[in-house]
Design a protein around this motif. Structure first.
Motif, PDB file in Angstrom:
ATOM      1  N   ARG A  12      60.854  45.271  66.227  1.00  0.00           N
ATOM      2  CA  ARG A  12      61.625  44.961  65.734  1.00  0.00           C
ATOM      3  C   ARG A  12      62.050  43.521  65.223  1.00  0.00           C
ATOM      4  O   ARG A  12      61.452  42.633  63.927  1.00  0.00           O
ATOM      5  N   ILE A 238      74.571  51.535  66.256  1.00  0.00           N
ATOM      6  CA  ILE A 238      73.013  50.994  66.328  1.00  0.00           C
ATOM      7  C   ILE A 238      72.120  51.490  67.625  1.00  0.00           C
ATOM      8  O   ILE A 238      72.222  50.894  68.918  1.00  0.00           O
ATOM      9  N   ILE A 244      62.881  56.215  62.410  1.00  0.00           N
ATOM     10  CA  ILE A 244      63.580  55.581  61.109  1.00  0.00           C
ATOM     11  C   ILE A 244      63.859  56.448  60.671  1.00  0.00           C
ATOM     12  O   ILE A 244      64.125  57.429  60.841  1.00  0.00           O
ATOM     13  N   ASN A 245      65.620  55.983  60.467  1.00  0.00           N
ATOM     14  CA  ASN A 245      66.307  56.936  59.757  1.00  0.00           C
ATOM     15  C   ASN A 245      67.091  56.075  58.811  1.00  0.00           C
ATOM     16  O   ASN A 245      68.412  55.829  58.644  1.00  0.00           O
ATOM     17  N   PRO A 246      66.769  55.892  57.526  1.00  0.00           N
ATOM     18  CA  PRO A 246      67.583  54.934  56.497  1.00  0.00           C
ATOM     19  C   PRO A 246      69.262  55.897  56.530  1.00  0.00           C
ATOM     20  O   PRO A 246      69.931  54.845  55.561  1.00  0.00           O
ATOM     21  N   GLY A 248      70.894  57.280  58.492  1.00  0.00           N
ATOM     22  CA  GLY A 248      71.463  58.047  59.499  1.00  0.00           C
ATOM     23  C   GLY A 248      72.269  56.878  59.854  1.00  0.00           C
ATOM     24  O   GLY A 248      72.209  56.028  61.723  1.00  0.00           O
ATOM     25  N   LYS A 249      73.544  55.769  59.153  1.00  0.00           N
ATOM     26  CA  LYS A 249      74.303  55.286  59.728  1.00  0.00           C
ATOM     27  C   LYS A 249      75.308  55.029  58.314  1.00  0.00           C
ATOM     28  O   LYS A 249      75.300  55.953  57.195  1.00  0.00           O
ATOM     29  N   TRP A 331      66.103  47.718  61.421  1.00  0.00           N
ATOM     30  CA  TRP A 331      66.645  49.090  62.531  1.00  0.00           C
ATOM     31  C   TRP A 331      65.907  50.783  61.664  1.00  0.00           C
ATOM     32  O   TRP A 331      65.355  50.741  62.482  1.00  0.00           O
ATOM     33  N   ASP A 332      65.880  50.817  60.011  1.00  0.00           N
ATOM     34  CA  ASP A 332      65.438  51.543  59.733  1.00  0.00           C
ATOM     35  C   ASP A 332      63.883  51.385  58.835  1.00  0.00           C
ATOM     36  O   ASP A 332      64.066  52.755  57.680  1.00  0.00           O
TER      37      ASP A 332
END
Length: 381
Positions: A12, A238, A244-246, A248-249, A331-332
Motif C-alpha cells: 500500500r 489503524i 478494506i472498510n471505509p 471502519g474508522k 488503508w481502506d
C-alpha cells in the motif's frame, strides 16, 4: 499463508509513493506544455513567434501526456473506491479539463490549415485555454481534497456524491488553483527561456519571474490558511494490513489538523522547503539568465508543492465533508494484496521503459528552436 514476499502495508505504501511519482511526473513533464500554452498569447506576439512555441512543445506533448494516463490508470487499478468517488463526483470538472486538453491537438493540426490571421488567432486562444484551464482546475481539485468532498456511503456501501461543480469553486480551492497556475506558468517560462532566443525569450523571462514570485506568495498564504482551517484526523486505531472498510474508522475535524503529520514525521517538512527553494531558484535563474538553473528550479518547485499536498493529507486520499468517517484513506481504499503485487511487477518492467524512452526523446529534441528550424522542417506546425 500468503506467498507474496511483501506484506499488505508495504505494498500500500509503495503504491501511494508510485501514485505520487506519476502525478508529479505529469505536473513536471506535462506542466511544460500547459505552461507554454498558458503563455502563448502573451510571450509570443507574431505568427512566427507563436509557431516557434508550438514547435517547442509539439513533438513531445503526447509523450508527456502518458504520465496523466498512467496516473488515472493507477487510481483505477490500485485504489478503486477513490476512482469511483473522484471520477463520478468530479465528473463535470474532469470533462472541462478533457475538453480543454482536446483543444491542444486540434489547435496544433488546424491552426496552420488556413493562412488567415483571425483563423490562427482563434486557435491560439484555444491553445491558451488548453493550457490555462487544466492548470487551474487541477489545482482547484487539490484544494477540494484538503476541504473534503461531499460524499457518503449507505449501509450497502453504495457511494452518493451530493455536491455540484460550482461547490468546488470555494475560496481556498481557488487559491490552490492559482498556486497550480503560477507554478505551471513559471515552468513554461523557464522552458521558453531555455530553448528560444531574442525578444520572445525576454518576455517569457519577465512573465516567469512574476509568476514565480506570485507562486511563492500564494503558496505561503495557503500554508497559513491551512494552519487555521479544519483538517481531518483519524482518531481510531489503524490496521495497515487490514481489509478494506471505509466506514471502519473514526475521523475528527481538528483546526490545523493537516499539519499534524509534520510533527509525527518531521522529515515531511522537506516537501514545502523544496517547493519554496525550487521556485526561488527558478526566479533567480530567470533573473540571472541561468537557463538550466531556472528550469531545474521550477521542476524542483513543482515537486515540492505537489508533494506538500500529498504528505499533508496522508493517509487520506479524499476526505468526506458530509460523513467524515467515510473519507477514503490509503488503508481502506486500496485493491487486494495480490492485485497490488501483480501490478507492482508490471510497473517494475514498464516504468523504466517509459523513463528510458522519454529520456531518449528529449535528448533527440534538445537544442534551441529558431525560425531557421521552421523553414528547414516541412513537418513544422
Amino acid at each position: 499463508m500468503s506467498t507474496i514476499p511483501l506484506d499488505y502495508e508495504s505494498l500500500r505504501l509503495i503504491w501511494w509513493l508510485l501514485l505520487g511519482v506519476l502525478l508529479i511526473g505529469f505536473a513536471i513533464m506535462g506542466g511544460r506544455d500547459l505552461g507554454v500554452g498558458t503563455l502563448l498569447p502573451f510571450a509570443a506576439r507574431t505568427d512566427e513567434e507563436r509557431r516557434l512555441l508550438l514547435n517547442l512543445i509539439g513533438p513531445t506533448w503526447e509523450g508527456n501526456q502518458v504520465w496523466l494516463v498512467l496516473g488515472g490508470g493507477a487510481i483505477f487499478a490500485a485504489f478503486p473506491p477513490l476512482y469511483a468517488v473522484s471520477f463520478s463526483g468530479f465528473y463535470l470538472a474532469m470533462i472541462v479539463i478533457l475538453l480543454a486538453l482536446i483543444l491542444r491537438p486540434v489547435g496544433f493540426k488546424f491552426r496552420g490549415k488556413i493562412e488567415d490571421a483571425r483563423w490562427r488567432a482563434i486557435w491560439d486562444w484555444g491553445l491558451f485555454v488548453g493550457g490555462f484551464v487544466p492548470a487551474l482546475i487541477m489545482g482547484v481539485a487539490v484544494g477540494n481534497v484538503l476541504l473534503g468532498a461531499p460524499f457518503h456511503f449507505d449501509d450497502s456501501m453504495r457511494i452518493f456524491y451530493t455536491g455540484n461543480f460550482f461547490q468546488l469553486l470555494m475560496p481556498f480551492a481557488l487559491l490552490a488553483g492559482l498556486v497550480s497556475l503560477g507554478m505551471i506558468a513559471t515552468h513554461g517560462a523557464t522552458l521558453i527561456v531555455g530553448r528560444t532566443v531574442g525578444v520572445m525569450a525576454e518576455r517569457a523571462r519577465t512573465y516567469g519571474i512574476w509568476a514565480g514570485v506570485a507562486t511563492m506568495a500564494l503558496f505561503a498564504l495557503g500554508g497559513v490558511w491551512v494552519a487555521f482551517m479544519n483538517g481531518y484526523v483519524v482518531t481510531s486505531a489503524i490496521d495497515p494490513n487490514g481489509p478494506i472498510n471505509p466506514l471502519g474508522k473514526t475521523v475528527d475535524l481538528v483546526q490545523g489538523g493537516w499539519l499534524s503529520n509534520y510533527g509525527t514525521y518531521p522529515w515531511m517538512i522537506a516537501a514545502p522547503v523544496i517547493g519554496f527553494a525550487g521556485m526561488a531558484l527558478a526566479v533567480l535563474g530567470l533573473m540571472g539568465r541561468y537557463r538550466w538553473l531556472a528550469y531545474l528550479g521550477s521542476s524542483a518547485g513543482i515537486f515540492g508543492i505537489v508533494a506538500t499536498a500529498g504528505v499533508s493529507t496522508f493517509p487520506f486520499f479524499l476526505p468526506s465533508s458530509t460523513m467524515p468517517n467515510a473519507g477514503l484513506t490509503l488503508w481502506d481504499a486500496s485493491s487486494s494484496h495480490m492485485t497490488l503485487f501483480v501490478m507492482l511487477l508490471a510497473t517494475l518492467v514498464f516504468l523504466p521503459i517509459v523513463l528510458i524512452y522519454t529520456a531518449w526523446v528529449f535528448r533527440v529534441m534538445r537544442g534551441t528552436v529558431s525560425g531557421e528550424n521552421l523553414t528547414k522542417n516541412p513537418n513544422a506546425y
